[in-house]
Each structure stands twice: as C-alpha cells, then as structure tokens.
Design an enzyme around this catalytic site. Structure first.
Site, short mmCIF file in Angstrom:
data_model
loop_
_atom_site.label_atom_id
_atom_site.label_comp_id
_atom_site.label_asym_id
_atom_site.label_seq_id
_atom_site.Cartn_x
_atom_site.Cartn_y
_atom_site.Cartn_z
N ASP A 53 0.83 -1.20 0.00
CA ASP A 53 0.00 0.00 0.00
C ASP A 53 0.87 1.25 0.00
O ASP A 53 0.37 2.37 -0.09
CB ASP A 53 -0.99 0.00 1.16
CG ASP A 53 -0.34 -0.08 2.53
OD1 ASP A 53 0.90 -0.15 2.61
OD2 ASP A 53 -1.08 -0.09 3.53
N SER A 54 2.19 1.05 0.05
CA SER A 54 3.14 2.14 -0.17
C SER A 54 3.01 2.71 -1.57
O SER A 54 3.57 3.76 -1.87
CB SER A 54 4.58 1.66 0.07
OG SER A 54 4.81 0.43 -0.58
N ASP A 92 -0.86 -6.10 -0.20
CA ASP A 92 -1.38 -5.47 1.00
C ASP A 92 -2.89 -5.29 0.92
O ASP A 92 -3.43 -4.91 -0.13
CB ASP A 92 -0.76 -4.07 1.17
CG ASP A 92 0.45 -4.08 2.08
OD1 ASP A 92 0.52 -4.93 2.98
OD2 ASP A 92 1.32 -3.21 1.90
N LYS A 122 -1.28 -9.39 2.85
CA LYS A 122 -0.63 -8.89 4.07
C LYS A 122 -1.57 -7.95 4.82
O LYS A 122 -2.16 -7.06 4.21
CB LYS A 122 0.68 -8.16 3.76
CG LYS A 122 1.42 -7.67 5.02
CD LYS A 122 2.83 -7.24 4.73
CE LYS A 122 2.91 -5.90 4.03
NZ LYS A 122 2.40 -4.79 4.88
N GLU A 124 -1.95 -5.59 8.52
CA GLU A 124 -1.25 -4.96 9.63
C GLU A 124 -2.01 -5.18 10.93
O GLU A 124 -3.23 -5.01 10.98
CB GLU A 124 -1.08 -3.46 9.39
CG GLU A 124 -0.19 -3.13 8.20
CD GLU A 124 0.02 -1.62 8.04
OE1 GLU A 124 -0.39 -0.86 8.94
OE2 GLU A 124 0.60 -1.22 7.02
N GLU A 191 8.57 -4.30 11.16
CA GLU A 191 9.03 -3.00 10.65
C GLU A 191 9.49 -2.08 11.77
O GLU A 191 8.75 -1.82 12.72
CB GLU A 191 7.91 -2.32 9.84
CG GLU A 191 8.36 -0.98 9.26
CD GLU A 191 7.40 -0.40 8.24
OE1 GLU A 191 7.67 0.69 7.73
OE2 GLU A 191 6.38 -1.06 7.94
#
Length: 274
Positions: A53-54, A92, A122, A124, A191
């Site tokens: 999502d970066s 993501d 992925k 979070e 991270e």
C-alpha cells in the site's frame, strides 16, 4: 553485476517460505506496483514481491498509505502478477478493507485474490485483527502479518519512529507474533523494531518466517521499497535503507538529454525515421 540465480527455480509458495526458514536461507522481497518493474525484479531472482500500500506514497504521491483504495490495490496487483513468473506475489490489504469487521475483511480478501491474482495477502496488526486473520486463512487464503511500525496506524502513533523499544511493548509484540503464527500466518513483517527484539521473535516462531524492514539482520528475510533501494526518491534516507543505485540523477539526465535533442532537432535523426 549479474542477477542472482535461485537455488530452486520453481514458483515460490508459502511452503517455500517455511522450507527457507527451516534451512536458514534468507528470503529476499521487494515491492513492485507495475508490470515493467515487476518483470525486472522477478528476473533478478527475487523470492517474493510485495504489492504494497506504499503505492499510495510512491505511485500516487500521498503523504500516508491511508488514501489508497481496494480497487486501486487490485489494479496494481493485477499489473504486477502479469510480469511475474517465479516470485510469490503478496498484496497489501489497504486501510479500511479489513479493520473491525471480519466479514468485510474476508470479502475484501476474496476480491484481491480473484481480481488481483495475488498468491497471499498482508494485514497490519496483531490480536486486534486476529478474528479477521483466522477467517481469511480459514477460507484458504495465505496471510502475511505485519507488526512493529504499522503505517496504517500512523495517526495513532503520531510518528514513524522505532517501535517496541520499551519492554511492555516488546512483550506485546512477541505475544502478537505468536498469536499470528498460531492463527496460521506463514510469515510476519517486522518493521522498525530493535534488531535484538526482531531476532527474539524470529527464534520464537517455529513456522512463520519473519521479514524485516529496519529490524536488523536476525530476521528470516528482508524487504525494501524498490524505488527507495534504486535511489529514485531523493528525499527519503532512513537509517535502514541501503541504496543499490542512484537512478534519480540517471533518469533526470536522460530525460534532459531527450528534451535537448528534441529542441535542437537532433532527435529523430535520419536513421530513426521511416
């Protein structure tokens, strides 16, 4: 410098992650968001490609990852999958597509897998999203966890500093990692956490492989944003980033030469015309 030749040329899967962790072989992962870059990264011998999502930052210019939508992530994932032969493609799940409601999370996950073509997703977070993680994995979709600095929670953190430096937060992170592994996660990104903590987590997990970013060399693998490690983002220089090229200047110089050649009628030449 030539590309790395993988010891196993077969398609990378969740089983491959487990096998690499068991034999102590490090796992290499980079981000990609489009077909052309994904094709080049895959050809270089990459084990896994993260459609992060970066993309919100790198491709769209947002300050955080929060604005990117599910439809946009599916688009980027679809582009990447078309360019990949060997690497596992992990996508993501964007902010708002899974938090707080496991039914919504499963529906979002199914859309990414069906429409985007990812091999894994992925998410979070730790125990606060564990029901959603279990539901997605229970449907047959592999999940990679993400602990430590979780950019989708930036408004709660207030900054991008190193996480889990205090013992209480470190213990919670370890408990979250163990909970994610117990729920079935095949891998967990760590991270911006202290290297000693990341190594503790890596040793505590018996099945899930850890992928570090700013978490030291003790993880089972590493991930970076491809534009960062290629030196395409001039202003971004965190401590954990190693630049393997300085493409920002190369690209600007090349484009500048093109502009100059067009302006002076040097391009196209007679040999470049039909």
């Amino acid at each position: 410098m030539s590309s790395y030749t993988p010891t196993d040329p077969r398609k990378v899967t969740t089983r491959s992650f487990a096998e690499m962790k068991a034999r102590g072989e490090k796992i290499a992962m980079l981000t990609s968001y489009d077909y052309t870059m994904a094709r080049l990264v895959d050809a270089a011998g990459m084990d896994a490609i993260l459609v992060g999502d970066s993309a919100a930052n790198v491709m769209a210019g947002y300050e955080t990852t929060l604005p990117i939508t599910l439809d946009e992530m599916i688009y980027h994932c679809r582009c990447v999958v078309r360019g990949v032969k060997r690497a596992m493609v992990v996508c993501d799940m964007p902010f708002g597509s899974y938090q707080g409601n496991s039914e919504v999370g499963l529906a979002s996950a199914i859309r990414i897998m069906k429409e985007g073509g990812a091999q894994a997703l992925k998410l979070e977070g730790g125990r606060e999203i564990i029901d959603t993680v279990r539901r997605i994995i229970g449907s047959g979709i592999p999940v990679m966890g993400h602990l430590g600095l979780t950019p989708q929670s930036i408004n709660s953190f207030g900054n991008y500093n190193v996480r889990a430096k205090e013992e209480a937060e470190a213990e919670r992170l370890i408990e979250d990692a163990l909970a994610l592994e117990e729920a079935g996660c095949f891998s967990i990104v760590l991270e911006k956490v202290p290297a000693a903590l990341a190594e503790r987590v890596t040793k505590a997990l018996t099945r899930a492989a850890t992928i570090g970013i700013g978490a030291g060399a003790g993880c089972d693998g590493q991930v970076l944003v491809v534009q960062d490690m290629l030196g395409m983002n001039d202003g971004f220089k965190p401590k954990f980033l190693r630049r393997y090229a300085e493409l920002a200047g190369v690209i600007t110089d090349a484009v500048g030469s093109y502009v100059s050649d067009v302006k002076t009628s040097d391009f196209p030449s007679a040999t470049e015309a039909y």
